[in-house]
Design a protein around this motif. Structure first.
Motif, short mmCIF file in Angstrom:
data_model
loop_
_atom_site.label_atom_id
_atom_site.label_comp_id
_atom_site.label_asym_id
_atom_site.label_seq_id
_atom_site.Cartn_x
_atom_site.Cartn_y
_atom_site.Cartn_z
N THR A 125 -36.00 -45.44 72.59
CA THR A 125 -36.17 -45.54 74.03
C THR A 125 -35.30 -46.67 74.58
OG1 THR A 125 -37.98 -47.13 73.89
CG2 THR A 125 -38.57 -44.78 73.81
N GLN A 133 -36.47 -48.96 76.37
CA GLN A 133 -37.29 -50.16 76.18
C GLN A 133 -37.02 -50.78 74.81
OE1 GLN A 133 -41.50 -49.54 76.66
NE2 GLN A 133 -41.99 -51.66 76.21
N ALA A 142 -40.74 -53.28 81.15
CA ALA A 142 -40.41 -51.86 81.30
C ALA A 142 -41.11 -51.28 82.52
CB ALA A 142 -40.79 -51.09 80.04
N ALA A 143 -42.37 -51.67 82.75
CA ALA A 143 -43.12 -51.19 83.91
C ALA A 143 -42.48 -51.69 85.21
CB ALA A 143 -44.57 -51.64 83.83
N GLU A 198 -39.31 -49.69 85.86
CA GLU A 198 -39.68 -48.35 86.31
C GLU A 198 -40.18 -48.38 87.75
OE1 GLU A 198 -40.03 -44.29 86.37
OE2 GLU A 198 -38.95 -45.56 84.97
N HIS A 254 -37.24 -48.65 90.03
CA HIS A 254 -36.53 -47.37 90.06
C HIS A 254 -37.26 -46.37 90.97
CE1 HIS A 254 -34.29 -43.88 88.72
NE2 HIS A 254 -35.44 -43.30 88.44
N GLN A 255 -38.57 -46.29 90.85
CA GLN A 255 -39.33 -45.33 91.65
C GLN A 255 -39.32 -45.68 93.13
OE1 GLN A 255 -40.34 -42.41 90.75
NE2 GLN A 255 -39.76 -42.74 88.62
N CYS A 289 -44.87 -44.09 88.16
CA CYS A 289 -44.53 -45.02 87.09
C CYS A 289 -45.47 -44.89 85.91
CB CYS A 289 -44.60 -46.47 87.60
SG CYS A 289 -43.45 -46.82 88.91
#
Length: 105
Positions: A18, A20, A30-31, A34, A37-38, A104
């Motif tokens: 991944t 990550q 990573a959260a 994300e 990005h969202q 997410c």
């Protein structure tokens, strides 16, 4: 990556994983990535739904087209605060923000 492609790569000595794992990110990092990005994706979707160009959106946000492009690309120079303020300034509802955040999970 598809299973067949992954197995072919493994046979040739390649390792897969991944993003990550590759970047050595913690779950929290990573959260965060994300989430950025969202929210950036939600901003672009809202702008398009409103039939605004990046220039039109920039005028509404009192910003520049290049800054809007960076927001939509989730550029590292764009803060979460700026993404949220831009979304709200373009009329995003709390429900829209919640939907983006749920993507997410």
């Amino acid at each position: 990556m598809r299973t067949t492609k992954k197995s072919k790569a493994a046979k040739k000595g390649w390792r897969t994983g991944t993003v990550q794992e590759f970047l050595g990110l913690t779950d929290e990092e990573a959260a965060y990535v994300e989430l950025r990005h969202q929210l950036a994706k939600a901003l672009q979707e809202l702008r398009i739904r409103l039939k605004l160009t990046q220039i039109d959106a920039a005028k509404r946000l009192k910003s520049s087209q290049s800054r809007v492009a960076k927001m939509e690309a989730a550029d590292a120079t764009v803060s979460l605060d700026l993404l949220l303020r831009a979304l709200l300034a373009l009329g995003a509802s709390p429900e829209m923000l919640a939907r983006a955040m749920r993507r997410c999970a």
